[in-house]
Design a protein around this motif. Structure first.
Motif, short mmCIF file in Angstrom:
data_model
loop_
_atom_site.label_atom_id
_atom_site.label_comp_id
_atom_site.label_asym_id
_atom_site.label_seq_id
_atom_site.Cartn_x
_atom_site.Cartn_y
_atom_site.Cartn_z
N GLU A 1 0.90 -1.20 0.02
CA GLU A 1 -0.01 0.10 0.09
C GLU A 1 0.95 1.30 -0.03
OE1 GLU A 1 -4.26 1.63 2.07
OE2 GLU A 1 -2.85 0.26 3.17
N GLU B 1 2.05 1.88 -3.41
CA GLU B 1 1.04 2.64 -4.33
C GLU B 1 1.17 3.93 -3.99
OE1 GLU B 1 -2.12 4.02 -6.27
OE2 GLU B 1 -1.23 2.09 -6.74
N GLU B 2 1.32 4.27 -2.85
CA GLU B 2 1.50 5.93 -2.47
C GLU B 2 2.74 6.55 -3.15
OE1 GLU B 2 1.41 5.83 1.86
OE2 GLU B 2 -0.62 5.35 1.89
N ALA C 1 1.65 6.58 -6.95
CA ALA C 1 0.80 7.78 -7.06
C ALA C 1 1.36 9.10 -7.18
CB ALA C 1 -0.30 8.04 -6.05
N ARG D 1 0.84 1.93 -13.45
CA ARG D 1 0.44 2.76 -12.34
C ARG D 1 0.87 4.19 -12.57
NH1 ARG D 1 -1.53 6.30 -10.11
NH2 ARG D 1 -2.11 6.44 -8.05
N PRO E 1 -4.58 6.34 -11.28
CA PRO E 1 -5.43 5.55 -10.24
C PRO E 1 -6.03 4.37 -10.43
CG PRO E 1 -5.77 7.85 -10.09
CD PRO E 1 -4.96 7.67 -11.40
N GLU E 2 -6.41 4.34 -11.72
CA GLU E 2 -7.18 3.12 -12.29
C GLU E 2 -6.27 1.89 -12.12
OE1 GLU E 2 -6.24 5.11 -16.24
OE2 GLU E 2 -6.76 5.92 -14.11
N GLU E 3 -4.85 1.89 -12.11
CA GLU E 3 -4.05 1.03 -12.26
C GLU E 3 -3.27 0.76 -10.63
OE1 GLU E 3 -3.58 -1.06 -14.42
OE2 GLU E 3 -4.98 0.03 -16.12
N ASN E 4 -4.10 1.24 -9.77
CA ASN E 4 -3.75 0.96 -8.35
C ASN E 4 -3.31 -0.56 -8.02
OD1 ASN E 4 -4.16 0.63 -5.40
ND2 ASN E 4 -5.21 2.44 -5.47
N TRP F 1 -1.95 -1.43 -4.92
CA TRP F 1 -2.64 -2.01 -3.94
C TRP F 1 -3.99 -2.89 -4.26
CZ3 TRP F 1 -1.57 -4.06 0.40
CH2 TRP F 1 -2.49 -4.03 1.61
N HIS F 2 -4.65 -2.30 -4.67
CA HIS F 2 -5.97 -2.89 -5.08
C HIS F 2 -5.75 -4.09 -5.92
CE1 HIS F 2 -8.18 1.16 -4.58
NE2 HIS F 2 -7.87 0.86 -3.49
#
Length: 123
Positions: free
Chosen positions: A27, A30-31, A34, A103, A108-111, A113-114
């Motif tokens: 996670e 991911e940040e 981003a 990503r 964001p649609e390629e997150n 973490w999700h």
């Protein structure tokens, strides 16, 4: 890939982010991704993105490999081709380097973490 993952840990420390190879730390990756996405968008080029994708993708894969029995890296894939660095786990292949690149490139649609959470839950 282990060496590249350690490079990602060092890069994250330069951003005051601690990465400990737990799956929860994905996670935090991911940040970081981003923030890199926003920086690349502001600059208007993707120069350097491949190297960052390799390092952060190696980190994500290593976090998975260290937490999943039998998980292992390969350099090439029948699906994605040579140099795609798939990690095989849970009866399938994941491509964390490509995921990290997408990503940073697509947003964001390629997150990641999700995506990890979906794969972990077997969905």
């Amino acid at each position: 890939m282990a060496w590249l993952a350690e490079e990602a840990v060092d890069m994250a420390q330069n951003e005051n982010v601690d990465l400990d190879f737990s799956t929860e730390s994905i996670e935090r990756v991911e940040e970081l991704l981003a923030k890199l996405h926003d920086e690349y968008q502001a600059r208007g080029d993707e120069n350097g993105m491949n190297g960052l994708a390799l390092a952060y993708g190696a980190y994500v894969g290593e976090a998975i490999r260290r937490s999943e029995t039998g998980a292992h890296w390969e350099e090439d894939s029948d699906i994605a081709g040579p140099g795609s660095y798939p990690i095989y786990w849970r009866d399938g292949a994941s491509f964390p380097v490509a995921c990290c690149y997408k990503r940073m490139s697509d947003g964001p649609e390629e997150n990641v973490w999700h995506k990890f959470q979906v794969l972990k839950q077997g969905l």
